[in-house]
Scaffold this motif. Sequence first.
Motif, PDB file in Angstrom:
ATOM      1  N   MET A   1       0.809  -1.193   0.000  1.00 32.34           N
ATOM      2  CA  MET A   1       0.000   0.000   0.000  1.00 32.34           C
ATOM      3  C   MET A   1       0.855   1.261   0.000  1.00 32.34           C
ATOM      4  SD  MET A   1      -2.583   1.479   2.782  1.00 32.34           S
ATOM      5  CE  MET A   1      -2.643   3.232   2.822  1.00 32.34           C
ATOM      6  N   PHE A   2       1.922   1.264   0.778  1.00 33.04           N
ATOM      7  CA  PHE A   2       2.737   2.462   0.905  1.00 33.04           C
ATOM      8  C   PHE A   2       3.932   2.388  -0.038  1.00 33.04           C
ATOM      9  CE2 PHE A   2       0.856   1.709   5.162  1.00 33.04           C
ATOM     10  CZ  PHE A   2      -0.041   2.742   5.131  1.00 33.04           C
ATOM     11  N   ASP A   3       4.294   3.534  -0.595  1.00 32.56           N
ATOM     12  CA  ASP A   3       5.482   3.594  -1.440  1.00 32.56           C
ATOM     13  C   ASP A   3       6.498   4.527  -0.803  1.00 32.56           C
ATOM     14  OD1 ASP A   3       5.033   6.331  -2.187  1.00 32.56           O
ATOM     15  OD2 ASP A   3       3.643   5.672  -3.724  1.00 32.56           O
ATOM     16  N   ASP A   4       7.615   4.690  -1.439  1.00 32.16           N
ATOM     17  CA  ASP A   4       8.684   5.514  -0.879  1.00 32.16           C
ATOM     18  C   ASP A   4       8.582   6.978  -1.274  1.00 32.16           C
ATOM     19  OD1 ASP A   4       9.831   3.325   0.359  1.00 32.16           O
ATOM     20  OD2 ASP A   4      11.071   2.828  -1.373  1.00 32.16           O
ATOM     21  N   GLY A   5       7.547   7.338  -2.048  1.00 33.58           N
ATOM     22  CA  GLY A   5       7.463   8.685  -2.590  1.00 33.58           C
ATOM     23  C   GLY A   5       7.097   9.771  -1.600  1.00 33.58           C
ATOM     24  N   PRO A   7       5.836  10.705   2.737  1.00 37.58           N
ATOM     25  CA  PRO A   7       5.781  10.169   4.092  1.00 37.58           C
ATOM     26  C   PRO A   7       4.523   9.308   4.281  1.00 37.58           C
ATOM     27  CG  PRO A   7       6.268  12.513   4.138  1.00 37.58           C
ATOM     28  CD  PRO A   7       5.919  12.166   2.722  1.00 37.58           C
ATOM     29  N   ILE A   8       4.647   8.257   5.073  1.00 36.55           N
ATOM     30  CA  ILE A   8       3.528   7.325   5.263  1.00 36.55           C
ATOM     31  C   ILE A   8       2.306   8.042   5.821  1.00 36.55           C
ATOM     32  CG2 ILE A   8       2.741   5.299   6.563  1.00 36.55           C
ATOM     33  CD1 ILE A   8       5.563   4.148   6.186  1.00 36.55           C
ATOM     34  N   TYR A   9       2.481   8.963   6.763  1.00 34.42           N
ATOM     35  CA  TYR A   9       1.328   9.651   7.327  1.00 34.42           C
ATOM     36  C   TYR A   9       0.565  10.416   6.240  1.00 34.42           C
ATOM     37  CZ  TYR A   9       3.473  14.304   7.308  1.00 34.42           C
ATOM     38  OH  TYR A   9       4.013  15.501   6.920  1.00 34.42           O
ATOM     39  N   ARG A  10       1.295  10.987   5.277  1.00 31.63           N
ATOM     40  CA  ARG A  10       0.657  11.730   4.184  1.00 31.63           C
ATOM     41  C   ARG A  10      -0.088  10.768   3.267  1.00 31.63           C
ATOM     42  NH1 ARG A  10      -2.253  15.165   3.454  1.00 31.63           N
ATOM     43  NH2 ARG A  10      -1.398  15.814   5.396  1.00 31.63           N
ATOM     44  N   PHE A  40      -3.647  -2.874  11.458  1.00 34.10           N
ATOM     45  CA  PHE A  40      -4.045  -3.408  10.162  1.00 34.10           C
ATOM     46  C   PHE A  40      -2.928  -3.249   9.132  1.00 34.10           C
ATOM     47  CE2 PHE A  40      -6.123  -3.214   6.008  1.00 34.10           C
ATOM     48  CZ  PHE A  40      -6.884  -4.378   6.046  1.00 34.10           C
ATOM     49  N   TYR A  41      -2.289  -2.063   9.098  1.00 34.49           N
ATOM     50  CA  TYR A  41      -1.251  -1.787   8.112  1.00 34.49           C
ATOM     51  C   TYR A  41       0.167  -2.035   8.634  1.00 34.49           C
ATOM     52  CZ  TYR A  41      -4.818   0.049   5.055  1.00 34.49           C
ATOM     53  OH  TYR A  41      -5.918   0.169   4.245  1.00 34.49           O
ATOM     54  N   LYS A  42       0.257  -2.505   9.878  1.00 32.38           N
ATOM     55  CA  LYS A  42       1.549  -2.820  10.497  1.00 32.38           C
ATOM     56  C   LYS A  42       2.505  -1.616  10.450  1.00 32.38           C
ATOM     57  CE  LYS A  42       1.241  -7.754   9.432  1.00 32.38           C
ATOM     58  NZ  LYS A  42      -0.185  -7.804   9.330  1.00 32.38           N
ATOM     59  N   ILE A  43       2.000  -0.501  10.977  1.00 38.05           N
ATOM     60  CA  ILE A  43       2.799   0.714  11.059  1.00 38.05           C
ATOM     61  C   ILE A  43       2.793   1.215  12.497  1.00 38.05           C
ATOM     62  CG2 ILE A  43       2.402   1.414   8.673  1.00 38.05           C
ATOM     63  CD1 ILE A  43       0.267   3.386   9.759  1.00 38.05           C
ATOM     64  N   ASN A  44       3.636   2.164  12.773  1.00 39.11           N
ATOM     65  CA  ASN A  44       3.704   2.770  14.095  1.00 39.11           C
ATOM     66  C   ASN A  44       2.412   3.558  14.354  1.00 39.11           C
ATOM     67  OD1 ASN A  44       4.272   4.632  16.233  1.00 39.11           O
ATOM     68  ND2 ASN A  44       6.449   4.355  15.843  1.00 39.11           N
ATOM     69  N   PRO A  45       1.778   3.368  15.522  1.00 38.93           N
ATOM     70  CA  PRO A  45       0.559   4.121  15.832  1.00 38.93           C
ATOM     71  C   PRO A  45       0.746   5.633  15.764  1.00 38.93           C
ATOM     72  CG  PRO A  45       0.838   2.344  17.409  1.00 38.93           C
ATOM     73  CD  PRO A  45       2.086   2.392  16.567  1.00 38.93           C
ATOM     74  N   ALA A  46       1.946   6.125  16.073  1.00 37.76           N
ATOM     75  CA  ALA A  46       2.209   7.571  16.001  1.00 37.76           C
ATOM     76  C   ALA A  46       2.098   8.077  14.568  1.00 37.76           C
ATOM     77  CB  ALA A  46       3.584   7.886  16.581  1.00 37.76           C
ATOM     78  N   THR A  47       2.454   7.240  13.608  1.00 35.28           N
ATOM     79  CA  THR A  47       2.351   7.618  12.200  1.00 35.28           C
ATOM     80  C   THR A  47       0.886   7.785  11.813  1.00 35.28           C
ATOM     81  OG1 THR A  47       4.398   6.443  11.699  1.00 35.28           O
ATOM     82  CG2 THR A  47       2.935   6.924   9.843  1.00 35.28           C
ATOM     83  N   GLN A  49      -1.549   8.310  13.875  1.00 28.77           N
ATOM     84  CA  GLN A  49      -2.073   9.420  14.664  1.00 28.77           C
ATOM     85  C   GLN A  49      -1.775  10.761  14.004  1.00 28.77           C
ATOM     86  OE1 GLN A  49      -0.519   9.649  18.656  1.00 28.77           O
ATOM     87  NE2 GLN A  49      -2.395  10.619  19.396  1.00 28.77           N
ATOM     88  N   LYS A  50      -0.590  10.910  13.419  1.00 30.64           N
ATOM     89  CA  LYS A  50      -0.249  12.165  12.742  1.00 30.64           C
ATOM     90  C   LYS A  50      -1.165  12.387  11.538  1.00 30.64           C
ATOM     91  CE  LYS A  50       3.444  14.973  10.812  1.00 30.64           C
ATOM     92  NZ  LYS A  50       2.636  16.154  10.992  1.00 30.64           N
ATOM     93  N   ALA A  51      -1.436  11.349  10.787  1.00 28.96           N
ATOM     94  CA  ALA A  51      -2.342  11.472   9.634  1.00 28.96           C
ATOM     95  C   ALA A  51      -3.728  11.900  10.100  1.00 28.96           C
ATOM     96  CB  ALA A  51      -2.428  10.142   8.881  1.00 28.96           C
ATOM     97  N   PHE A  52      -4.235  11.263  11.129  1.00 30.66           N
ATOM     98  CA  PHE A  52      -5.568  11.582  11.629  1.00 30.66           C
ATOM     99  C   PHE A  52      -5.607  12.995  12.207  1.00 30.66           C
ATOM    100  CE2 PHE A  52      -6.078   7.276  10.767  1.00 30.66           C
ATOM    101  CZ  PHE A  52      -7.383   6.866  10.972  1.00 30.66           C
ATOM    102  N   ARG A  53      -4.547  13.388  12.907  1.00 26.23           N
ATOM    103  CA  ARG A  53      -4.480  14.740  13.472  1.00 26.23           C
ATOM    104  C   ARG A  53      -4.517  15.785  12.353  1.00 26.23           C
ATOM    105  NH1 ARG A  53      -0.443  14.086  16.863  1.00 26.23           N
ATOM    106  NH2 ARG A  53       1.143  14.498  15.283  1.00 26.23           N
TER     107      ARG A  53
END
Length: 121
Positions: A1-5, A7-10, A40-47, A49-53
């Motif tokens: 789902m995520f690429d390197d282009g 930031p994951i939060y974005r 679900f996406y196996k990422i850091n919860p802080a990441t 959280q930043k997207a949701f914020r």
Amino acid sequence: MFDDGAPIYRQIADQIKAEIMNGSLEPGGKVMSTNQYAAFYKINPATAQKAFRDLVEEGVLYKQRGVGMFVAEDAREKLAGDFRARFFDDVLQPLIREARQAGISLTDIIDYLKTQEGVLK
């Protein structure tokens, strides 16, 4: 789902925006919690959280304390307005500058667009 282009939060925020725009997430609809999203996406919860914020700050989501995150009632309209503004600034303005430099008139551009099957429908 995520690429390197980006930031994951974005990428998470963009995915949620896309789901709102395509109707997968409806106004007033509950969104996965940041912890659920992270698991679900196996990422850091802080990441997550930043997207949701960021989405809350943009007025796309809102938080009900102790209940969860929800899609704002006017989220789709807001996102469409943001897209429209970016389209004019990022796409049409450079196109107009290039057309002027090339000596292409507004009439030529409009005539061309009219020839494109369903381009403005």
